[in-house]
Write an enzyme that holds these catalytic residues in place. Structure first.
Site, PDB file in Angstrom:
ATOM      1  N   ARG A   1     -53.403   7.652  18.030  1.00 24.00           N
ATOM      2  CA  ARG A   1     -54.736   7.428  17.450  1.00 24.00           C
ATOM      3  C   ARG A   1     -55.647   8.497  18.016  1.00 24.00           C
ATOM      4  O   ARG A   1     -55.167   9.411  18.696  1.00 24.00           O
ATOM      5  CB  ARG A   1     -55.221   6.006  17.726  1.00 24.00           C
ATOM      6  CG  ARG A   1     -54.909   5.509  19.110  1.00 24.00           C
ATOM      7  CD  ARG A   1     -55.343   4.072  19.309  1.00 24.00           C
ATOM      8  NE  ARG A   1     -55.156   3.704  20.712  1.00 24.00           N
ATOM      9  CZ  ARG A   1     -55.584   2.582  21.243  1.00 24.00           C
ATOM     10  NH1 ARG A   1     -56.239   1.712  20.525  1.00 24.00           N
ATOM     11  NH2 ARG A   1     -55.376   2.327  22.522  1.00 24.00           N
TER      12      ARG A   1
ATOM     13  N   ASN B   1     -63.277   3.530  17.505  1.00 24.48           N
ATOM     14  CA  ASN B   1     -62.841   2.860  18.728  1.00 24.48           C
ATOM     15  C   ASN B   1     -62.706   3.892  19.830  1.00 24.48           C
ATOM     16  O   ASN B   1     -61.936   4.847  19.699  1.00 24.48           O
ATOM     17  CB  ASN B   1     -61.485   2.177  18.501  1.00 24.48           C
ATOM     18  CG  ASN B   1     -61.115   1.271  19.648  1.00 24.48           C
ATOM     19  OD1 ASN B   1     -61.653   0.176  19.789  1.00 24.48           O
ATOM     20  ND2 ASN B   1     -60.224   1.737  20.498  1.00 24.48           N
ATOM     21  N   GLU B   2     -63.489   3.712  20.861  1.00 24.13           N
ATOM     22  CA  GLU B   2     -63.395   4.618  22.025  1.00 24.13           C
ATOM     23  C   GLU B   2     -63.283   6.084  21.605  1.00 24.13           C
ATOM     24  O   GLU B   2     -62.302   6.769  21.912  1.00 24.13           O
ATOM     25  CB  GLU B   2     -62.204   4.215  22.905  1.00 24.13           C
ATOM     26  CG  GLU B   2     -62.349   2.842  23.501  1.00 24.13           C
ATOM     27  CD  GLU B   2     -61.273   2.507  24.539  1.00 24.13           C
ATOM     28  OE1 GLU B   2     -60.184   3.100  24.490  1.00 24.13           O
ATOM     29  OE2 GLU B   2     -61.546   1.655  25.406  1.00 24.13           O
TER      30      GLU B   2
ATOM     31  N   GLU C   1     -64.480  -5.006  25.577  1.00 25.11           N
ATOM     32  CA  GLU C   1     -63.065  -5.298  25.823  1.00 25.11           C
ATOM     33  C   GLU C   1     -62.836  -5.558  27.309  1.00 25.11           C
ATOM     34  O   GLU C   1     -63.451  -4.901  28.158  1.00 25.11           O
ATOM     35  CB  GLU C   1     -62.181  -4.102  25.449  1.00 25.11           C
ATOM     36  CG  GLU C   1     -62.012  -3.847  23.980  1.00 25.11           C
ATOM     37  CD  GLU C   1     -61.119  -2.636  23.731  1.00 25.11           C
ATOM     38  OE1 GLU C   1     -60.242  -2.349  24.559  1.00 25.11           O
ATOM     39  OE2 GLU C   1     -61.318  -1.979  22.701  1.00 25.11           O
TER      40      GLU C   1
ATOM     41  N   GLU D   1     -48.314  -1.905  22.802  1.00 29.27           N
ATOM     42  CA  GLU D   1     -49.117  -2.860  23.572  1.00 29.27           C
ATOM     43  C   GLU D   1     -48.540  -4.273  23.586  1.00 29.27           C
ATOM     44  O   GLU D   1     -49.253  -5.230  23.852  1.00 29.27           O
ATOM     45  CB  GLU D   1     -50.563  -2.819  23.079  1.00 29.27           C
ATOM     46  CG  GLU D   1     -51.194  -1.473  23.437  1.00 29.27           C
ATOM     47  CD  GLU D   1     -52.641  -1.323  23.047  1.00 29.27           C
ATOM     48  OE1 GLU D   1     -53.045  -1.923  22.045  1.00 29.27           O
ATOM     49  OE2 GLU D   1     -53.353  -0.588  23.751  1.00 29.27           O
TER      50      GLU D   1
ATOM     51  N   PHE E   1     -46.784  -5.723  25.698  1.00 27.62           N
ATOM     52  CA  PHE E   1     -46.851  -6.418  26.991  1.00 27.62           C
ATOM     53  C   PHE E   1     -48.252  -6.413  27.587  1.00 27.62           C
ATOM     54  O   PHE E   1     -48.460  -6.754  28.746  1.00 27.62           O
ATOM     55  CB  PHE E   1     -45.831  -5.825  27.973  1.00 27.62           C
ATOM     56  CG  PHE E   1     -44.416  -6.039  27.515  1.00 27.62           C
ATOM     57  CD1 PHE E   1     -43.936  -7.330  27.300  1.00 27.62           C
ATOM     58  CD2 PHE E   1     -43.575  -4.974  27.255  1.00 27.62           C
ATOM     59  CE1 PHE E   1     -42.638  -7.553  26.848  1.00 27.62           C
ATOM     60  CE2 PHE E   1     -42.276  -5.180  26.804  1.00 27.62           C
ATOM     61  CZ  PHE E   1     -41.807  -6.478  26.594  1.00 27.62           C
TER      62      PHE E   1
HETATM   63  C1  GLA Z   1     -58.515   0.379  24.880  1.00 31.11           C
HETATM   64  C2  GLA Z   1     -58.498   0.268  23.367  1.00 31.11           C
HETATM   65  C3  GLA Z   1     -57.791  -0.943  22.861  1.00 31.11           C
HETATM   66  C4  GLA Z   1     -56.544  -1.208  23.659  1.00 31.11           C
HETATM   67  C5  GLA Z   1     -56.918  -1.351  25.116  1.00 31.11           C
HETATM   68  C6  GLA Z   1     -55.749  -1.701  26.001  1.00 31.11           C
HETATM   69  O1  GLA Z   1     -59.637  -0.101  25.466  1.00 31.11           O
HETATM   70  O2  GLA Z   1     -59.782   0.312  22.801  1.00 31.11           O
HETATM   71  O3  GLA Z   1     -57.490  -0.738  21.482  1.00 31.11           O
HETATM   72  O4  GLA Z   1     -55.648  -0.159  23.480  1.00 31.11           O
HETATM   73  O5  GLA Z   1     -57.425  -0.126  25.568  1.00 31.11           O
HETATM   74  O6  GLA Z   1     -56.125  -1.820  27.355  1.00 31.11           O
END
Ligand code: GLA
Ligand code: ZN
Length: 682
Positions: A114, A152-153, A316, A364, A366
């Site tokens: 991503r 996202n981020e 998050e 992800e 786990f």
């Molecule tokens: C980031 C992402 C999420 C996920 C988390 C896992 O913060 O924004 O989509 O991948 O990490 O810790």
């Protein structure tokens, strides 16, 4: 059904990725049942849904999302709707390779992962523009829609030809002509005079990486370029849904919980309605105490809260473990409750998780999630989450309160870039962000509320400002600091301050004269030590060790507080104090351990009356953070240790969590949280 208002409720919930389960209606039905049970009131949907929303170019499928929206509404759960730009469908990369990034080696990335898109790509902008308008048109009036979560981020950079061109345009706008640019980048050195804009390339290991002015401008450009892409993303959303707030989730350099380095969030925060961030601390690790980790979390919360000086959202967090630390340990009993409430104590109006239900496949599977593979409400994690949900509901009145601090510590993204890029001093011990966290630690230990601000903040509201290691100092910041002290402010500065200007050029006539006047000293030399070497400073009867950096300085008008005991600057000033205008400045010439910082700030806080008035006798491992309501204060008292603790407070009050009156002696079990509600002192 009442639509959730942002300001009178704590959001509890998190990333819900139902697109993984569309062929399993029984799983989606179970989600509904379990969400009600876990006191979930908010979900964040859609950040990674592009290939389900547009499975083929121009062929859109919103039906599944319509259903989720309606179902969420039916159980009174609000939706934070994501725009899906962080990950794209494979068909798009195949048909339009320009949407993919080019790295700094000028290699074109393949489809995958991503955060792999070019911010300049016209096609990508067009595609996400269409998608976002459709989402806004379709869900803008849906009563469940609470907020927008753009991408996202955001992170990373693209070095393709289109991005190079944009960089050159950015530089032309900044410098107007090449003479200005060559001067700012000190081009005569190593024969680096540019005579054509097209000669300029972004920094690369294959080409230029040692022109610090270029590196700094590139980083500034990357922030502007990312914001520009974000602004493009929100254009139609703003038009269609002007009433819905917009955020994007910020990050930390998470393992060490340092501010995320790659983007200047101070700039970015101006364009979001609410600051939100993602926090993943390594609780229970083998090198730090629980309080060590907690103070770093507090620091980051205070930094992101201070960007807008209003409550932020924790977008998050994990309900148990992550999957990307070197070791992914679960939270011990009690830690989920404590760590969730800590963010609230520092000004968060939410506790949101990644993610609701554990994925079955891919990277992800786990990672911790509220609902595990057992698909039930019986797991320890689920019970922990439910407990937080109940508590947040109980204390919902606190969401209307804010934080107020008399002390500010400055963190500056541009300074971090410039200092990390500088060659000299010591490779491993510059540690700008870490040093700020060390200064912050004193105040966290003593329960003195702190804002972590940037140089663009309003200084005048603080009694004390601490500005460690401001290596890069713009003339504007020098003026602001001078003005602040002149009108009565108290300022602490340290070694490695004021070495370069905003172009990353050193000052022509030594230490800037404004700083000489402000601190009443002249800086002559910076001495860098090897990691095993130390000096000592003497303050009256007290001796403290120094390490890494010692400043050699002369007194102009300042008073010497401490002197070096060794080396060629023995007996010269190490710590100084100066009166300037109506205020006071302090200069710490050396890097020291915590025992000095404790000694030093103890005196300053005593002098300025900064000690916490509510805490009669505290404990370093017990953190007290206060949110202020109209007529009352909410004191969050949190035991970040594995031991029983006792502290005493000024007055009797109500523990909001138990709704019982408590006296002035407060007992806390390991990891316990108590929230005291009492009348404001003033
Ligand atoms: C980031 C992402 C999420 C996920 C988390 C896992 O913060 O924004 O989509 O991948 O990490 O810790
Ligand atoms: Zn590009």
């Amino acid at each position: 059904m009442i639509k959730h208002e942002l300001a009178n409720l704590f959001l509890h919930g998190g990333d819900y990725n139902p697109e993984q389960w569309l062929d399993y209606p029984e799983v989606l039905a179970k989600d509904i049942e379990l969400m009600k049970e876990a006191q979930i009131n908010t979900v964040t949907i859609g950040m990674f849904s592009w290939s389900m929303l547009e499975p083929e170019e121009g062929n859109f499928n919103f039906k599944w999302l319509d259903k989720i929206f309606d179902e969420m509404y039916s159980i009174n759960v609000s939706v934070i709707l994501g725009s899906p730009s962080a990950a794209r469908p494979a068909w798009m990369a195949q048909k339009y390779p320009e949407v993919l990034r080019t790295n700094n080696y000028r290699q074109k990335m393949l489809y995958g992962g991503r955060h792999n898109h070019c911010f300049s790509s016209k096609i990508y902008r067009q595609k996400i523009g269409i998608m976002n308008s459709m989402l806004a048109e379709r869900y803008g009036n849906h009563p469940a829609l609470l907020m927008w979560h753009i991408s996202n981020e955001y992170g990373g950079e693209c070095h393709c030809e289109q991005c190079q061109e944009k960089f050159r345009i950015w530089l032309k706008k900044k410098y107007t002509n090449l003479t200005n640019l060559n001067n700012a980048w000190w081009g005569a050195f190593w024969s680096h005079i540019y005579t054509d804009w097209d000669q300029i390339e972004s920094p690369s290991p294959l080409g230029e990486s040692l022109v610090h002015g270029l590196n700094l401008d590139w980083k500034r450009f990357v922030t502007d370029q990312t914001i520009d892409f974000y602004k493009h993303e929100i254009e139609s959303i703003r038009q269609i849904t002007p009433q819905i707030p917009i955020t994007t989730n910020f990050m930390a350099d998470n393992l060490d919980l340092l501010p995320y380095q790659e983007l200047n969030y101070e700039k970015f925060s101006k364009y979001v309605d609410v600051v939100s961030w993602d926090c993943y601390p390594a609780w229970h690790n083998d090198k730090e105490s629980t309080a060590d980790v907690a103070s770093k979390v507090g620091f980051m919360d205070d930094l992101y809260r201070s960007l807008k000086q209003k409550p932020f959202l924790l977008m998050e967090s994990t309900p148990s473990n992550v999957n990307w630390h070197p070791v992914n340990k679960s939270k011990r009993p009690g830690m989920h409750f404590l760590s969730s409430l800590q963010h609230i104590a520092h000004g968060s109006n939410s506790n949101l998780y990644f993610q609701w239900r554990k994925s079955r496949g891919a990277s992800e599977k786990f990672h911790g999630a509220v609902v595990g593979n057992d698909n039930s409400d019986k797991s320890r994690v689920f019970c922990d989450v439910r407990e937080v949900g109940h508590a947040l509901e109980k204390i919902s009145a606190v969401s209307l309160s804010t934080k107020r601090s008399d002390v500010a510590i400055i963190f500056d993204w541009e300074n971090n870039w410039a200092l990390n890029d500088s060659q000299g001093f010591s490779d491993k011990t510059k540690c700008y962000s870490k040093t700020i966290q060390e200064h912050y630690r004193y105040f966290w230990n003593k329960d003195i509320q702190v804002d972590v601000i940037t140089p663009s903040a309003d200084f005048s509201i603080y009694k004390l400002i601490i500005a460690p290691m401001l290596y890069l100092l713009s003339s504007k910041t020098i003026d602001k600091l001078t003005n602040y002290v002149e009108f009565g402010g108290n300022l602490v500065s340290t070694y490695l301050t004021g070495l370069v200007d905003e172009s990353d050029l050193t000052f022509q006539d030594g230490w800037p004269k404004e700083l000489k006047a402000l601190f009443g000293i002249d800086v002559l030399e910076y001495d860098t030590y090897y990691p095993s070497q130390n000096n000592t400073i003497e303050i009256g009867d007290n001796i403290f060790e120094t390490k890494d950096y010692n400043t050699v300085m002369n007194i102009l008008t300042a008073k010497t507080i401490g002197v070096y005991k060794n080396d060629f600057y023995k007996a010269k000033p190490a710590i100084t104090e100066n009166s300037f205008g109506k205020g006071q400045t302090y200069f710490i010439g050396s890097r020291t351990d915590y025992d000095f910082l404790n000694f030093f700030y103890e005196q300053i806080c005593g002098k300025l009356g900064l000690f916490n008035q509510f805490i009669i006798s505290g404990d370093d491992d017990v953190s007290v953070q206060t949110r202020q309501g109209r007529n009352q204060n909410f004191h969050f008292i949190m035991n970040f240790s594995e031991k029983d603790k006792n502290i005493s407070v000024l007055t009797n009050s109500i523990n909001l969590l138990t709704e019982k009156e408590v006296g002035t002696e407060i007992h806390l079990s390991p990891y316990e949280v108590v929230i005291l509600q009492c009348q404001s002192l003033k």
